[in-house]
Design a protein around this motif. Structure first.
Motif, short mmCIF file in Angstrom:
data_model
loop_
_atom_site.label_atom_id
_atom_site.label_comp_id
_atom_site.label_asym_id
_atom_site.label_seq_id
_atom_site.Cartn_x
_atom_site.Cartn_y
_atom_site.Cartn_z
N GLN A 1 8.22 -1.46 8.42
CA GLN A 1 8.91 -0.29 8.94
C GLN A 1 10.38 -0.39 8.56
O GLN A 1 10.98 -1.46 8.67
CB GLN A 1 8.77 -0.18 10.46
N GLY A 2 10.94 0.73 8.10
CA GLY A 2 12.34 0.71 7.69
C GLY A 2 12.82 2.09 7.31
O GLY A 2 12.39 3.10 7.89
N SER A 3 13.69 2.16 6.30
CA SER A 3 14.28 3.42 5.89
C SER A 3 14.37 3.50 4.37
O SER A 3 14.43 2.47 3.69
CB SER A 3 15.70 3.57 6.49
N ARG A 4 14.39 4.75 3.87
CA ARG A 4 14.55 4.98 2.44
C ARG A 4 15.97 5.44 2.17
O ARG A 4 16.55 6.23 2.92
CB ARG A 4 13.56 6.05 1.97
N TYR A 5 16.55 4.96 1.06
CA TYR A 5 17.92 5.30 0.69
C TYR A 5 17.98 5.74 -0.77
O TYR A 5 17.17 5.31 -1.60
CB TYR A 5 18.84 4.09 0.87
N GLY B 1 10.01 23.35 4.15
CA GLY B 1 10.08 23.70 2.74
C GLY B 1 11.18 22.98 1.98
O GLY B 1 11.54 23.39 0.87
N ALA B 2 11.75 21.93 2.55
CA ALA B 2 12.82 21.20 1.87
C ALA B 2 12.26 20.49 0.63
O ALA B 2 11.08 20.21 0.53
CB ALA B 2 13.43 20.16 2.82
N ARG B 3 13.15 20.23 -0.33
CA ARG B 3 12.72 19.57 -1.57
C ARG B 3 12.43 18.10 -1.36
O ARG B 3 11.63 17.50 -2.06
CB ARG B 3 13.80 19.74 -2.64
N GLU B 4 13.11 17.47 -0.39
CA GLU B 4 12.85 16.07 -0.08
C GLU B 4 13.29 15.79 1.34
O GLU B 4 14.01 16.57 1.96
CB GLU B 4 13.57 15.15 -1.06
N ALA B 5 12.84 14.67 1.88
CA ALA B 5 13.23 14.27 3.23
C ALA B 5 14.69 13.80 3.21
O ALA B 5 15.32 13.68 2.16
CB ALA B 5 12.31 13.15 3.72
N ASP C 1 12.81 7.74 7.65
CA ASP C 1 12.13 6.49 8.00
C ASP C 1 10.90 6.32 7.11
O ASP C 1 10.27 7.30 6.71
CB ASP C 1 11.70 6.50 9.47
N VAL C 2 10.57 5.08 6.83
CA VAL C 2 9.43 4.81 5.95
C VAL C 2 8.61 3.67 6.53
O VAL C 2 9.15 2.74 7.15
CB VAL C 2 9.90 4.49 4.51
N ASP D 1 0.86 -1.17 0.00
CA ASP D 1 0.00 0.00 0.00
C ASP D 1 0.90 1.24 0.00
O ASP D 1 2.09 1.13 -0.26
CB ASP D 1 -0.93 -0.02 1.22
N VAL D 2 0.36 2.41 0.32
CA VAL D 2 1.12 3.66 0.25
C VAL D 2 2.29 3.63 1.24
O VAL D 2 2.12 3.30 2.41
CB VAL D 2 0.19 4.85 0.56
N PHE D 3 3.49 4.01 0.75
CA PHE D 3 4.65 4.19 1.62
C PHE D 3 4.61 5.62 2.16
O PHE D 3 4.46 6.57 1.41
CB PHE D 3 5.96 4.00 0.85
N ASN D 4 4.76 5.76 3.46
CA ASN D 4 4.84 7.08 4.09
C ASN D 4 6.27 7.32 4.56
O ASN D 4 6.78 6.60 5.43
CB ASN D 4 3.88 7.16 5.28
N VAL D 5 6.92 8.33 3.96
CA VAL D 5 8.30 8.66 4.30
C VAL D 5 8.31 9.84 5.25
O VAL D 5 7.76 10.90 4.95
CB VAL D 5 9.13 9.00 3.04
N LYS D 6 8.94 9.67 6.40
CA LYS D 6 9.03 10.74 7.39
C LYS D 6 10.20 11.67 7.07
O LYS D 6 11.03 11.37 6.22
CB LYS D 6 9.18 10.15 8.79
#
Length: 217
Positions: free
Chosen positions: A140-144, A173-177, A100-101, A91-96
């Protein structure tokens, strides 16, 4: 004397007005700085792999790698006789903001017999119908970042492109996490390695695209 008092009163009121305006502006700036915005993008997944020790799940796209801890019970379920009748979906991945995702992952048992449904219930499937059973897992994990990573030649992708919707928090206002470089490496023989542990394709189940799922799933 009266004029002097009147002038002081006007100056005091003007100063208070400026202070009030400045306070509102400062609050607005603080609110903007602390407000979290979001962007959505679609990830096209080329590989879904699991470490040989069954502890990590790697979902690989062209721009990002998503590394999750394998939820309890998932490996045992994939090793069961039911695995040949199952498909899967993310389902939808939520990136903090810290990278963390998290996101739900489902195993779906279609055209299940009564015997299959009884076995599925023993494995924790809760959405049971006359022909289907579903079990959800919380990933639960992390995005790289995969910016400097090249897939080894001869790596077999999934049978078809698989798309996952991603919702990313954008703090201040960052472009990405926050993104760090992928921990995946390639061995001399072309095998994919995660923290010194070989990765193997999760080919036991058929991946399902969000767009191919029936409405109401």
């Amino acid at each position: 004397m009266t004029n002097r008092i009147h002038r002081r009163t006007l100056l005091t009121l003007a100063a208070l007005t400026l202070l009030g305006t400045g306070g509102c502006a400062t609050k607005a700036l603080m609110d903007k700085a602390t407000k979290t915005e979001y962007r959505r993008y679609e990830e096209t997944v080329s590989q879904v792999l699991v470490t040989a020790d069954g502890k990590r799940l790697a979902v690989l796209g062209p721009k990002y790698h998503y590394i999750f801890d394998v939820p309890e019970g998932l490996v045992q379920l994939l090793d069961s006789p039911l695995h040949r009748k199952m498909s899967a979906r993310f389902d939808v991945f939520n990136v903090k903001a810290n990278g963390d995702v998290e996101g739900p992952f489902a195993l779906i048992l279609e055209q299940a017999s009564q015997e299959d449904r009884l076995a599925a219930k023993a494995f924790g499937f809760t959405d049971l119908s006359t022909t289907r059973a579903v079990r959800w897992f919380a990933l639960q994990g992390s995005r790289y970042s995969a910016a400097k990573f090249s897939m080894p030649a001869g790596t077999r992708p999934l049978n078809q492109p698989y798309r996952v919707e991603v919702r990313e928090a954008l703090p201040n206002g960052a472009r990405e996490a926050l993104v760090v470089m992928t921990p995946l490496t390639v061995a001399a023989d072309g095998a994919l390695i995660l923290l010194a542990i070989p990765l193997i394709p999760l080919a036991l189940v058929v991946m399902r695209d969000l767009q191919t799922l029936p409405i109401g799933f």
